[in-house]
Design an enzyme around this catalytic site. Structure first.
Site, PDB file in Angstrom:
ATOM      1  N   THR A 198      -5.402   6.321  63.498  1.00 27.95           N
ATOM      2  CA  THR A 198      -6.742   6.509  64.066  1.00 27.95           C
ATOM      3  C   THR A 198      -7.655   5.317  63.812  1.00 27.95           C
ATOM      4  O   THR A 198      -7.392   4.486  62.956  1.00 27.95           O
ATOM      5  CB  THR A 198      -7.425   7.766  63.474  1.00 27.95           C
ATOM      6  OG1 THR A 198      -7.615   7.553  62.073  1.00 27.95           O
ATOM      7  CG2 THR A 198      -6.592   9.008  63.693  1.00 27.95           C
ATOM      8  N   CYS A 199      -8.758   5.283  64.564  1.00 29.57           N
ATOM      9  CA  CYS A 199      -9.729   4.185  64.447  1.00 29.57           C
ATOM     10  C   CYS A 199     -10.738   4.492  63.353  1.00 29.57           C
ATOM     11  O   CYS A 199     -11.944   4.521  63.581  1.00 29.57           O
ATOM     12  CB  CYS A 199     -10.438   3.975  65.773  1.00 29.57           C
ATOM     13  SG  CYS A 199      -9.291   3.555  67.073  1.00 29.57           S
ATOM     14  N   ASP A 200     -10.232   4.789  62.160  1.00 26.41           N
ATOM     15  CA  ASP A 200     -11.090   5.067  61.018  1.00 26.41           C
ATOM     16  C   ASP A 200     -10.466   4.352  59.841  1.00 26.41           C
ATOM     17  O   ASP A 200      -9.280   4.556  59.546  1.00 26.41           O
ATOM     18  CB  ASP A 200     -11.144   6.581  60.768  1.00 26.41           C
ATOM     19  CG  ASP A 200     -12.164   6.948  59.705  1.00 26.41           C
ATOM     20  OD1 ASP A 200     -12.304   6.190  58.709  1.00 26.41           O
ATOM     21  OD2 ASP A 200     -12.821   7.986  59.855  1.00 26.41           O
TER      22      ASP A 200
END
Ligand SMILES: *Cc1c(COP(=O)(O)O)cnc(C)c1O
Length: 402
Positions: free
Chosen positions: A344-346
């Site tokens: 994920t983009c975290d």
């Protein structure tokens, strides 16, 4: 090859191997061998004689697992109306459910009472008042003495990899006061505690049992109140990268402590295993999405998987739980250190960085690898659709006939 420091390496069961070879579902997914769940249940039941087992549903609430356990006479620890419904749908007897969450809405306690649930945990005066109040409003259908109020006492979680400390429980003095109040309201009395999840030290129960016997039961008895049930919680471990004691060791150490502090006639004993019953029954297969270096000088590679913290691996927070990892490469293939991260983009979505796993140098995008002992606390921790990734899929291999 398998990355692990345990002397006995966990390995997927033959049935899981066969499933992985025959089927190729889209990754990531969890596959659970129900034979292992059954074996674990029977083994723990034998290791803890005279102890009622309440499976903590949150560890893995799949109907296949709940139904199997109902069939073996297991009871259930539930935390919400949703978990009550799941247990009842699987065929559980409501009087065998323990509503173990210490934070319940008044209307959820009423929901539970109306469905026949009789065991409730609390650790605060306001929570006990809710229980007393609900029971009082149902005098026509419920005798207060049928309801057992379990006061949860604080435990520091030392020795565990996933402590359940601070947030839950109260000190013993408060517990005595609250239990006297519960007794005066006509309720049955219980005490519960949890020594921390993935508790690797069987002696972790000693101190809690001593405190309950000496600082809680004794003053209660002096005031004329008797403890009906003693709930020693969960904490029994899964097999991750470190060796853990056997269930038989837990059983003999804990029951010896119960005898030492409570004599030959202890209160009814309850345990609430979650992780132990399901962890080792499951394997997650995941696909490598990218192998990267941040610079040409980098000693380690970043390996991005198609599952991360938000896809079911929340117990990698703080690198608390370290799953053994299997790759398709032979054990002799050269390896190097990696940082493992989710898709994920975290930037919080990093699984292992402090603990350096070593994976084959040959690893490339598209390889499928297995995270072992992932049957507990994975499907339930999976986000609904963070970044559009679907929740963790799961498959349950039915009991083999024997
Ligand atoms: C989560 C939980 C358990 C199960 O703990 P494990 O460490 O998985 O055995 C037992 N009791 C309560 C109240 C829990 O919240």
């Amino acid at each position: 090859m398998i990355t692990s420091t345990a002397s006995v390496l966990p390995a997927p069961t033959a049935r899981i191997e066969a499933f992985l070879a025959a089927e190729s579902p889209e990754t990531p997914f969890l596959v659970v061998d129900l034979d292992v769940v059954r074996d674990r249940y029977l083994r723990l039941e034998a290791a803890l004689p005279n102890t009622e087992l309440f499976y903590a549903v949150k560890a893995n609430p799949a109907p296949e697992i709940l139904e199997l356990l109902v069939g073996h006479g297991c009871r259930f620890d539930v935390a919400s109306p949703g978990e009550i419904d799941m247990a009842l749908t699987a065929g559980a007897d409501p009087s065998q459910l323990s509503y173990g969450n210490t934070m319940k809405k008044h209307r959820d306690i009423a929901y539970a009472i109306d469905r026949g649930v009789r065991y409730f945990s609390f650790d605060a005066a306001e929570e006990l008042d809710k229980i007393i109040d609900v029971v009082a409003t149902r005098r026509a259908s419920v005798e207060p003495a049928e309801v057992v109020a379990f006061c949860r006492i604080l435990c520091d979680g030392a020795g565990s990899d996933w402590p359940l400390s601070r947030k839950f429980g109260c000190d013993v003095d408060q517990a005595v006061e609250l239990l006297v109040r519960a007794s005066e309201a006509g309720l049955g009395l219980g005490v519960c505690f949890h020594v921390g999840s993935q508790q690797r030290n069987p002696h972790a129960w000693d101190a809690a049992l001593e405190v309950v016997a000496e600082q809680l039961c004794a003053p209660l008895a002096a005031a004329g109140h008797r403890l009906d049930a003693l709930n020693i919680g969960g904490g029994f471990p899964g097999s991750y990268i470190n060796d853990v004691p056997t269930p038989e060791e837990y059983g003999s150490v804990i029951l010896a402590a119960v005898r030492k502090f409570f004599g030959d006639e202890p209160p009814r004993l309850i345990a609430e295993p979650g992780r132990y019953l399901v962890a080792d029954a499951g394997v997650i297969q995941t696909e490598v999405v990218l192998v990267a270096r941040k610079s040409i000088h980098d000693q380690h590679r970043w390996v991005y998987l198609d599952i991360g913290l938000f896809g079911g691996l929340a117990e990698c927070l703080g690198e608390a739980i370290k799953y053994p990892i299997a790759t398709p490469y032979v054990a002799t293939s050269p390896t190097g250190p990696v940082v493992l991260a989710g898709p994920t983009c975290d930037s919080a979505d990093v699984l292992y960085e402090e603990h350096q796993y070593r994976l084959p140098m040959a690893l490339v995008a598209g390889d499928r690898i297995e995270l072992l002992s992932t049957g507990a606390y994975t499907t339930t921790y999976s986000a609904v659709a963070f970044n559009g990734f679907p929740p963790l899929a799961s498959y349950y291999l039915p009991l083999s006939a024997d």
